[in-house]
Design an enzyme around this catalytic site. Structure first.
Site, short mmCIF file in Angstrom:
data_model
loop_
_atom_site.label_atom_id
_atom_site.label_comp_id
_atom_site.label_asym_id
_atom_site.label_seq_id
_atom_site.Cartn_x
_atom_site.Cartn_y
_atom_site.Cartn_z
N MET A 20 0.85 -1.19 0.00
CA MET A 20 0.00 0.00 0.00
C MET A 20 0.88 1.24 0.00
O MET A 20 1.86 1.31 0.73
CB MET A 20 -0.90 0.02 1.24
N ASP A 22 0.16 5.65 -1.59
CA ASP A 22 -0.63 6.88 -1.49
C ASP A 22 -2.11 6.69 -1.15
O ASP A 22 -2.79 5.87 -1.76
CB ASP A 22 -0.60 7.62 -2.83
N GLN A 38 -3.35 3.31 -3.15
CA GLN A 38 -2.56 2.52 -4.09
C GLN A 38 -2.30 1.15 -3.47
O GLN A 38 -1.77 1.05 -2.36
CB GLN A 38 -1.25 3.23 -4.40
N ASP A 147 -1.87 12.37 -10.62
CA ASP A 147 -2.42 12.60 -9.28
C ASP A 147 -3.50 13.69 -9.27
O ASP A 147 -3.39 14.68 -8.53
CB ASP A 147 -1.31 12.94 -8.28
N GLU A 198 4.51 15.74 -6.78
CA GLU A 198 3.44 14.75 -6.83
C GLU A 198 2.30 15.16 -5.90
O GLU A 198 2.43 16.04 -5.05
CB GLU A 198 3.95 13.37 -6.38
N TRP A 287 9.90 6.76 0.11
CA TRP A 287 10.34 6.03 -1.07
C TRP A 287 11.80 5.58 -0.97
O TRP A 287 12.24 4.73 -1.75
CB TRP A 287 10.13 6.87 -2.32
#
Length: 480
Positions: A20, A22, A38, A147, A198, A287
């Site tokens: 999982m 965003d 996500q 996005d 983003e 990330w």
């Protein structure tokens, strides 16, 4: 038989299994808060992205539902991040109060698509006219075009879509949610540009609760480029209005301002259709190491939901974050108070510490370093405090347990201050694999994931000089 997973949180949302990241499609409708995200429930890495789905009636207890929007044979690829709205006036023609989701498809390039639900978000139908904003090869739009965050703009009577486009934000408008026109851009020369932009969000807030003094806030996640490395979320304060015939975000802010100075609050966005409040949630990871964290069956958790506010602090208007009230009421069993504290001495509180909230206020007139430490029997610890000598708040998780999977974990994470504080006020939420620290009423926030080999069971308030404790309380969780 119930299987106890070592790092599974007690009060943060996680999927039953799989990857999982965003949060997507945050929308409130008919008494239900929808959290899409996500998701790949087949693996613990980023691939085969769909929209996972969970529903809550209080933003505290969540029930996981089947995946909502998934790739199929339409040729448009995976389902990337986006948003959802309530079309109460039937602008799109699918019926009044239809839930409409916007997401980025990936094939052959990143484009914007929509889907709709007429059964309160349980099932979704992709719009036959997708994509609603095309991105053709050889055009003037880069592949980093994603996005979509859609809001209703009352002044213009238009729907506004914010889109992340490589190093800036595009704003598009529509009256029917199907046909979109580009309005303007923002971001060139503003804020941090050390990575790709983003997950934008645009909303209006009152300053200090004054209905006659409102500002628009644009939040933008960036990867990499965070204040302590890796990914993070910045924000801009300004106005959103018509200028030269186009709707645009206007801000004279050039410096960087961050929603969270920790390394584990990314891609956060806000719920659509909540009245009189702005509530956000973020992905609690980074990330730099999200695919390496030592969890089993699942990877990725959400932060606790937070109410965002605008406050004027000594002439500087900033976004503050406060834990939602519904969660605060779930901490009821007191396990330590001011009477239990002796500076620089451990308090043995047991495993309840791993699902707790700590409130602490101290006077710090003659102190150069002060804070709180959580530790366990095997010598692991995490330290959270304030360095007055160099004017920064910090979290040190370099000895918190499993940290060898990412160099960023071995650094001291700091929130640099613009002024010297005369007191330290902290509210800390500790879960099995995270700490979320709200300094001085949410003026500064630091969110960090942790993986101790054994649960923390001891607390110590430390100081290098005389310190007066004004408040100290540890409460454990009940009812989730």
């Amino acid at each position: 038989m119930t299987i106890v997973e070592k790092y599974r949180p007690s009060f943060h949302y996680t999927p039953r299994k799989g990857w999982m990241n965003d949060p997507n499609g945050l929308v409130y409708f008919d008494g239900e808060y929808h959290l899409f995200y996500q998701h790949d429930n087949y693996d613990r890495v980023f691939q085969n992205m769909s929209w996972g789905h969970a529903i809550s009636t209080d933003l505290v207890h969540w029930e996981e539902y089947p995946k909502a929007i998934v790739p199929d044979d339409d040729g448009l690829g995976m389902i990337f991040s986006g948003s959802a709205v309530v079309d109460k006036n039937n602008c799109a023609g699918f019926g009044a109060n239809t839930l409409i989701a916007f997401y980025t498809s990936t094939n052959p390039r990143q484009q914007q698509c929509m889907a709709y639900s007429t059964d309160k978000g349980r099932t979704w139908t992709k719009y036959s006219g997708n994509p609603v904003i095309k991105n053709v090869q050889g055009g003037n739009i880069p592949n980093d075009f994603r996005d979509p965050k859609v809001i209703w703009h009352e002044d213009s009577q238009k729907w506004i879509m914010s889109l992340a486009v490589q190093d800036h934000i595009d704003f598009w408008s529509s009256r029917n949610l199907k046909d979109w026109e580009k309005e303007s851009e923002f971001g060139h020369g503003s804020g941090s540009h050390n990575g790709v932009w983003e997950c934008p969000d645009l909303f209006e807030l009152e300053v200090d609760g004054d209905k006659n003094n409102k500002k628009w806030v644009l939040i933008v996640s960036i990867n990499p480029g965070g204040p302590n490395g890796g990914s993070a979320t910045q924000y801009f304060i300004g106005d959103f209005k018509e200028a030269d015939g186009k709707l645009t975000f206007i801000s004279d802010q050039k410096d960087e301002k961050w929603i969270d100075y920790g390394t584990d609050n990314y891609a956060g966005v806000t719920w659509f259709n909540i009245q009189n409040k702005v509530i956000s949630i973020g992905w609690m990871s980074n990330w730099s190491y999200a695919d390496k964290v030592p969890t089993e069956n699942w990877r990725g958790a959400m932060t606790i939901p937070r109410e965002l506010k605008l406050k004027n602090i000594q002439g500087d208007i900033i976004v503050t974050s406060e834990p939602i009230e519904a969660l605060q009421r779930k901490f009821e069993h007191t396990i330590a108070t001011t009477a239990d504290v002796k500076i620089n001495s451990d308090i043995k509180v047991g495993k309840e510490l791993s699902s707790s909230r700590i409130k602490m206020k101290v006077d710090i007139d003659e102190v150069s370093d002060v804070g709180i430490e959580f530790s366990n029997r095997v010598g692991e610890n995490i330290r959270i405090g304030y360095n007055l000598a160099k004017w920064y708040l910090y979290v040190d998780r370099s000895n918190s347990g499993k940290v060898d999977y990412a160099p960023i974990l071995n650094k001291l994470h700091k929130a640099k201050l613009e002024r010297r504080l005369d007191k330290l006020d902290m509210e800390i939420f500790v879960d099995k694999s995270s700490v979320e620290v709200f300094f001085n009423g949410g003026e500064y926030v630091m969110t960090e994931i942790i993986f101790p080999t054994e649960e923390f069971s001891m607390v110590k308030v430390y100081s290098d000089n005389k310190t007066e404790i004004r408040e100290f309380q540890i409460e454990s969780l009940s009812g989730i």
